[in-house]
Design an enzyme around this catalytic site. Structure first.
Site, mmCIF file in Angstrom:
data_model
loop_
_atom_site.group_PDB
_atom_site.id
_atom_site.type_symbol
_atom_site.label_atom_id
_atom_site.label_comp_id
_atom_site.label_asym_id
_atom_site.label_seq_id
_atom_site.Cartn_x
_atom_site.Cartn_y
_atom_site.Cartn_z
ATOM 1 N N ASP A 1 -15.344 -0.986 19.401
ATOM 2 C CA ASP A 1 -14.113 -0.934 20.210
ATOM 3 C C ASP A 1 -13.733 -2.203 20.973
ATOM 4 O O ASP A 1 -12.677 -2.816 20.730
ATOM 5 C CB ASP A 1 -14.159 0.272 21.171
ATOM 6 C CG ASP A 1 -15.492 0.434 21.914
ATOM 7 O OD1 ASP A 1 -16.381 -0.420 21.744
ATOM 8 O OD2 ASP A 1 -15.638 1.406 22.678
ATOM 9 N N GLU B 1 -16.899 14.018 22.874
ATOM 10 C CA GLU B 1 -17.323 12.704 22.399
ATOM 11 C C GLU B 1 -16.937 12.497 20.927
ATOM 12 O O GLU B 1 -16.532 11.420 20.523
ATOM 13 C CB GLU B 1 -18.838 12.556 22.569
ATOM 14 C CG GLU B 1 -19.390 11.181 22.266
ATOM 15 C CD GLU B 1 -18.990 10.121 23.297
ATOM 16 O OE1 GLU B 1 -18.295 10.444 24.279
ATOM 17 O OE2 GLU B 1 -19.370 8.949 23.105
ATOM 18 N N GLU C 1 -11.040 6.389 28.813
ATOM 19 C CA GLU C 1 -10.133 5.807 27.817
ATOM 20 C C GLU C 1 -8.759 6.468 27.726
ATOM 21 O O GLU C 1 -7.746 5.777 27.577
ATOM 22 C CB GLU C 1 -10.799 5.767 26.437
ATOM 23 C CG GLU C 1 -11.878 4.688 26.285
ATOM 24 C CD GLU C 1 -13.209 5.028 26.962
ATOM 25 O OE1 GLU C 1 -13.371 6.186 27.415
ATOM 26 O OE2 GLU C 1 -14.083 4.153 27.049
ATOM 27 N N GLU D 1 -23.900 -4.095 28.337
ATOM 28 C CA GLU D 1 -23.612 -3.241 29.491
ATOM 29 C C GLU D 1 -23.714 -4.028 30.797
ATOM 30 O O GLU D 1 -22.895 -3.874 31.699
ATOM 31 C CB GLU D 1 -24.571 -2.040 29.535
ATOM 32 C CG GLU D 1 -24.442 -1.097 28.346
ATOM 33 C CD GLU D 1 -23.137 -0.300 28.340
ATOM 34 O OE1 GLU D 1 -22.367 -0.382 29.318
ATOM 35 O OE2 GLU D 1 -22.893 0.400 27.344
HETATM 36 C C1 DMJ Z 1 -17.086 1.687 29.446
HETATM 37 O O1 DMJ Z 1 -18.327 1.278 29.874
HETATM 38 C C2 DMJ Z 1 -16.367 0.569 28.776
HETATM 39 O O2 DMJ Z 1 -15.034 0.900 28.704
HETATM 40 C C3 DMJ Z 1 -16.909 0.275 27.398
HETATM 41 O O3 DMJ Z 1 -16.160 -0.694 26.706
HETATM 42 C C4 DMJ Z 1 -16.979 1.508 26.530
HETATM 43 N N1 DMJ Z 1 -16.673 2.675 27.262
HETATM 44 C C5 DMJ Z 1 -17.263 2.877 28.527
HETATM 45 C C6 DMJ Z 1 -16.699 4.105 29.171
HETATM 46 O O4 DMJ Z 1 -16.388 5.100 28.286
#
Ligand code: DMJ
Length: 577
Positions: free
Chosen positions: A277, A370, A391, A137
């Site tokens: 992802d 979610e 997204e 993060e």
């Molecule tokens: C963001 O912090 C980034 O896109 C991360 O890869 C996963 N998704 C969150 C937001 O949904």
């Protein structure tokens, strides 16, 4: 005879009237869409500033805004799924939302506020704090935000900074990068999920991390190495990525969680959503940014495995990496980035069909839950929240610019309207706790400014991208595609060979997202209009994506090879996998 003579000109006249009225209506239509885009762009700008100004008033310099109580939360050290009991007590905030807003300010043309923010951060930001942060993060939000803003601030062409800029943001990024390095000091090279910015890895730290946590660091850390000339950051991220790659199953699948000390998988089930992802995303984007063929080869095999084992029609479920057997039949909000990724690699048709499925769930609830149970067609009993995620807007942005189909403008409009209707409050934008009741939660995540507002804005106005190639990090921070960062620049990115998109009277240079990695071909849309599409998209003959014969399966998006029809009735590169 006379009737014939008079009939001919009448017929010609009729044709003329029809064609004139068609011309008028099509240009009227064009200008109506142009006006709609302007109107929507202005609405998004208002949303961004409503979120930004409330953050600046009630939460800055803390991390994020609590819009219902008009207060703040220092959330950076609490981000991520894996938490320890002993959170730091003296953690006092890192102006996270301000850092995350920097590139959005530039994209919206607010150079004055950008300069003010850069000035404040240069003077006040320090990472010498006793704070245990989540590496992934902190990397995507803080390091990515700083590196991207540094590149924008030092771009002499744009003159974003009127006063002096002495690489302060890069200095901060480098300091942060150095504090990340102890996390990589493991027998496997896979980094710990958590690191203390002042003291390194804490005693008794958890050794569990996720695939995305250790497989999506390469863009930010690679960029930091290229900018500073210090190879340690890129090396650490690449070593971790290679180790992760070596842990794939014989089916080319990955799990979701693993142990950084042993390199053993903990959770063998995975999909394209939470915990995985951005790992897929960074393989493609690292190829675009650094030009190494290796990344592309890894992505190709991984993509084929995803399409083979996770895809069910337009949906994606989860499967066990060892057997390929389906585990969870669930749609998750995070998966909605996938169509955008498919556009980037030229698989526009597949992108279009899965985007429609995500949008149908959005329409059902007004926002995306979610988790949604595909087999019961209902929301998951405990994961009913919508934390303002970007997204779906992100994929809509990619699809619109690849196809110019006004349908995506309508989708964007629906997203904007829902956000304003359900989530806007006096003190900012609030997350949704339960999509079935639309009960709100007191949290405005920083990615709402870094991504959600940015992608919506770029959907309606992409002038920031005209004539430039950018890759967006997983947190939506733009990094330019530069030839000096490339081992070998892919054809599509060589300036003298840039792909052009014809739009109305003018030739516009296509920006990064329309320069697909598969060879591009020109598509004639009629009436002198042309668009660029990849020659390598997947052509599914039937709406339900099932097949009876190989001939119905078209060509694979990433390898350009003909696909065949499996016994279960799905198209894929079955003979080659
Ligand atoms: C963001 O912090 C980034 O896109 C991360 O890869 C996963 N998704 C969150 C937001 O949904």
């Amino acid at each position: 005879m006379p009737s014939r003579r008079s009939g001919t000109p009448a017929f010609v006249l009729l044709l003329l009237v029809i064609s004139l009225s068609f011309c008028t209506s099509s240009s009227e239509l064009d200008s109506r869409w142009a006006a709609k885009k302007l109107e929507m762009r202005d609405k998004v700008r208002e949303m961004f500033y409503h979120a930004y100004e409330n953050y600046m008033t009630y939460a800055f310099p803390h991390d994020e805004l609590k819009p219902l109580t008009k207060s703040y939360t220092d959330s950076l050290s609490e981000l991520g799924n894996l938490k320890l009991e002993h959170l730091p007590t003296d953690y006092s905030g890192s102006a996270l939302t301000l850092i995350e807003s920097l590139s959005s300010l530039v994209i919206m043309g607010n150079n004055t506020e950008f300069e003010r923010a850069v000035g404040w951060l240069s003077k006040n930001l320090s990472f010498d704090v006793d704070a245990r942060v989540n590496l992934f993060e902190c990397n995507i939000r803080v390091l990515g935000g700083l590196v991207s803003a540094h590149i924008l601030a030092s771009d002499s062409k744009n003159r974003l900074i009127q006063g002096s800029y002495d690489n302060e943001l890069l200095g901060l990024a480098e300091d942060l990068g150095r504090r990340f390095l102890p996390a990589f000091d493991t027998p496997t090279g896979l980094p710990y999920a958590w690191v203390n910015l002042k003291y390194g890895v804490m005693e008794g730290e958890t050794t569990e991390t996720s695939t995305s946590g250790c497989g999506s660091l390469i863009l930010e850390m690679g960029a930091l190495s290229r900018l500073t000339g210090d190879p340690r950051y890129e090396f650490a991220a690449l070593r971790a990525l290679r180790k992760l790659w070596s842990m794939r199953s014989s089916l080319n699948l990955f799990g979701t969680t693993l142990d950084v000390m042993t390199g053993e998988w903990i959770e063998h089930s995975s999909g394209i959503g939470a915990g995985v992802d951005s790992f897929y995303e960074y393989l493609v984007k690292a190829h675009i940014l650094f030009g190494k063929d290796d990344y592309w080869r890894m992505f190709q095999s991984a993509y084929l495995a995803v399409q083979k084992y996770f895809r069910h029609g337009s949906w994606y479920h989860e499967a066990d990496m060892r057997s390929g057997r389906a585990t969870y039949w669930q749609l998750t909000s995070l998966q909605a980035f996938w169509p955008g990724l498919q556009v980037l690699v030229g698989d526009v048709r597949a992108a279009n069909s899965s985007h429609r499925e995500f949008f149908s769930v959005w329409e059902k609830y007004g926002v995306l839950p979610e988790r949604y149970l595909l087999d019961y067609q209902t929301v998951h009993p405990t994961e009913k929240y919508y934390p303002l995620r970007p997204e779906l807007a992100e994929s809509t942005f990619y699809l619109y610019h690849a196809t110019k189909d006004p349908f995506y403008i309508e989708v964007g409009e629906a997203i904007v309207n829902s956000l304003n209707f359900y989530t806007k409050v006096e003190g900012g934008f609030a997350s949704i706790r339960d999509v079935t009741t639309m009960q709100r939660e007191d949290h405005q995540h920083s990615f709402f400014l870094a991504e959600t507002c940015k992608y919506l804005y770029l959907l309606f106005d992409d002038s920031f991208l005209a004539g430039r190639n950018y890759v967006f990090t997983t947190e939506g921070h733009p990094l330019p595609v530069l030839s000096d960062w490339h081992d070998r620049l892919p054809e599509a990115y060589i300036p003298s060979n840039w792909t052009y998109v014809k739009s109305r009277m003018s030739m516009e240079r296509a920006s990064a997202m329309s320069l697909q990695v598969c060879p591009a071909t020109s598509l004639n849309l009629g009436e002198g209009q042309q668009a660029i599409e990849s020659v390598c998209h997947v052509v599914d003959a039937r709406g339900d994506h099932r097949c009876l014969r190989d001939e119905e399966c078209g060509v694979d998006a990433t390898s350009c090879r003909s696909r065949s029809c499996s016994i279960a009735g799905y198209c894929g590169l079955w003979l080659l996998v």
